[in-house]
Enzyme design. Structure first.
Site, mmCIF file in Angstrom:
data_model
loop_
_atom_site.group_PDB
_atom_site.id
_atom_site.type_symbol
_atom_site.label_atom_id
_atom_site.label_comp_id
_atom_site.label_asym_id
_atom_site.label_seq_id
_atom_site.Cartn_x
_atom_site.Cartn_y
_atom_site.Cartn_z
ATOM 1 C CE LYS A 1 -3.032 -2.251 2.806
ATOM 2 N NZ LYS A 1 -4.129 -2.405 4.275
ATOM 3 N N GLY A 2 1.753 1.211 0.271
ATOM 4 C CA GLY A 2 2.835 2.434 1.182
ATOM 5 C C GLY A 2 2.947 3.586 0.131
ATOM 6 N NE ARG B 1 -0.964 2.551 4.409
ATOM 7 C CZ ARG B 1 0.085 1.426 4.812
ATOM 8 N NH1 ARG B 1 1.137 1.737 3.987
ATOM 9 N NH2 ARG B 1 0.290 0.024 4.953
ATOM 10 C CG ASP C 1 1.671 1.286 7.743
ATOM 11 O OD1 ASP C 1 3.132 0.680 6.450
ATOM 12 O OD2 ASP C 1 1.534 0.076 8.497
ATOM 13 C CD GLU D 1 8.010 -1.335 -2.259
ATOM 14 O OE1 GLU D 1 7.409 -0.211 -1.694
ATOM 15 O OE2 GLU D 1 8.066 -2.239 -0.985
ATOM 16 C CG ASP D 2 7.080 2.104 1.015
ATOM 17 O OD1 ASP D 2 7.402 1.566 -0.005
ATOM 18 O OD2 ASP D 2 6.173 2.079 2.216
ATOM 19 C CE LYS E 1 14.253 3.280 7.339
ATOM 20 N NZ LYS E 1 13.807 2.407 8.392
HETATM 21 P P1 IMP Z 1 12.453 -4.397 2.513
HETATM 22 O O1 IMP Z 1 11.391 -5.258 2.228
HETATM 23 O O2 IMP Z 1 13.236 -4.590 3.867
HETATM 24 O O3 IMP Z 1 13.275 -3.235 1.834
HETATM 25 O O4 IMP Z 1 11.429 -4.010 2.941
HETATM 26 C C1 IMP Z 1 10.133 -2.488 2.095
HETATM 27 C C2 IMP Z 1 9.413 -2.274 3.401
HETATM 28 O O5 IMP Z 1 9.318 -2.087 4.340
HETATM 29 C C3 IMP Z 1 8.583 -0.913 2.449
HETATM 30 O O6 IMP Z 1 7.695 -1.171 1.244
HETATM 31 C C4 IMP Z 1 8.305 -0.518 3.439
HETATM 32 O O7 IMP Z 1 6.406 -1.005 3.538
HETATM 33 C C5 IMP Z 1 8.201 -0.936 5.088
HETATM 34 N N1 IMP Z 1 9.397 -0.301 5.547
HETATM 35 C C6 IMP Z 1 10.710 -0.036 5.681
HETATM 36 N N2 IMP Z 1 11.191 0.588 6.412
HETATM 37 C C7 IMP Z 1 10.385 1.642 7.011
HETATM 38 C C8 IMP Z 1 9.692 2.836 7.678
HETATM 39 O O8 IMP Z 1 10.944 3.641 8.401
HETATM 40 N N3 IMP Z 1 8.773 2.976 7.347
HETATM 41 C C9 IMP Z 1 7.726 2.855 7.137
HETATM 42 N N4 IMP Z 1 7.636 1.818 7.028
HETATM 43 C C10 IMP Z 1 9.011 1.055 6.475
HETATM 44 MG MG MG Z 2 5.193 -0.998 1.777
#
Ligand code: IMP
Ligand code: MG
Length: 180
Positions: free
Chosen positions: A44-45, A166, A160, A100-101, A132
């Protein structure tokens, strides 16, 4: 109402965000001049970012939606991705940009990229509003990034915590006492 005491430092104001999204839209429009793109919004992000970014892109583009979840235990199944909602159009010979967010460990985007690559798109790029890099567990980089951020838990602009926040029009650090 959202408890204002749960929100820490505001990292990006609505004005900052709007300026950066315009720049990204311009860059994408220039790089894809003469082509058509499919923006793949990862729910959803990224719904907020996709809505804004798509309106700053001036090459023909369509928007498709996908919802996925990576298995929590990455040591067991980092290669697998659970598809909750798939896009329902063929993408072979299309130019795709995954939106992606935020990229955190990178596991979600890495898996998504692998999965969508098997559908033979003409090209496949990644665009993340936030990145990040210090948290990365797999080697993946986005082609377009709004801002590189430090390791804090962020909310707002689509991001979120437990499905809330959000709708905040800015990006802020969620205070640690809320989730620890
Ligand atoms: P990854 O697979 O660890 O890169 O996951 C990314 C997903 O984790 C993003 O699409 C977010 O939904 C969630 N996420 C990672 N960091 C944050 C944050 O600081 N705030 C909110 N959601 C986060
Ligand atoms: Mg997400």
């Amino acid at each position: 109402m959202i408890d204002p005491n749960s929100i820490g430092e505001i990292l990006y104001s609505p004005e900052d965000i709007s300026k950066r999204v315009k720049e990204l839209g311009k860059q994408i429009s220039e790089e894809y001049a003469g082509k058509e793109i499919i923006l793949v919004c990862i729910l959803k992000g990224s719904y907020v970012f996709t809505a804004d970014l798509s309106r700053e892109i001036d090459v023909p583009c369509s928007v498709e939606f996908m919802q996925v979840s990576s298995y929590a235990d990455s040591t067991v199944s980092s290669g697998s991705l659970k598809i909750i909602k798939d896009i329902n159009v063929p993408v072979d010979d299309k130019h795709l940009i995954i939106i992606e967010d935020i990229i955190d460990t990178g596991i979600t985007l890495n898996n998504l990229k692998k999965m969508l690559s098997t559908r033979n798109p003409a090209s496949l790029k990644l665009c993340a509003f936030l990145d990040k890099p210090s948290r990365r567990k797999v080697d993946i980089e986005a082609d377009y990034v709004g801002y590189e951020v430090e390791d804090n838990f962020l909310v707002g602009y689509g991001l979120d915590y437990a499905q809330k926040y959000r709708n905040l029009p800015f990006v802020a650090i969620l205070k640690e006492e809320i989730y620890k």
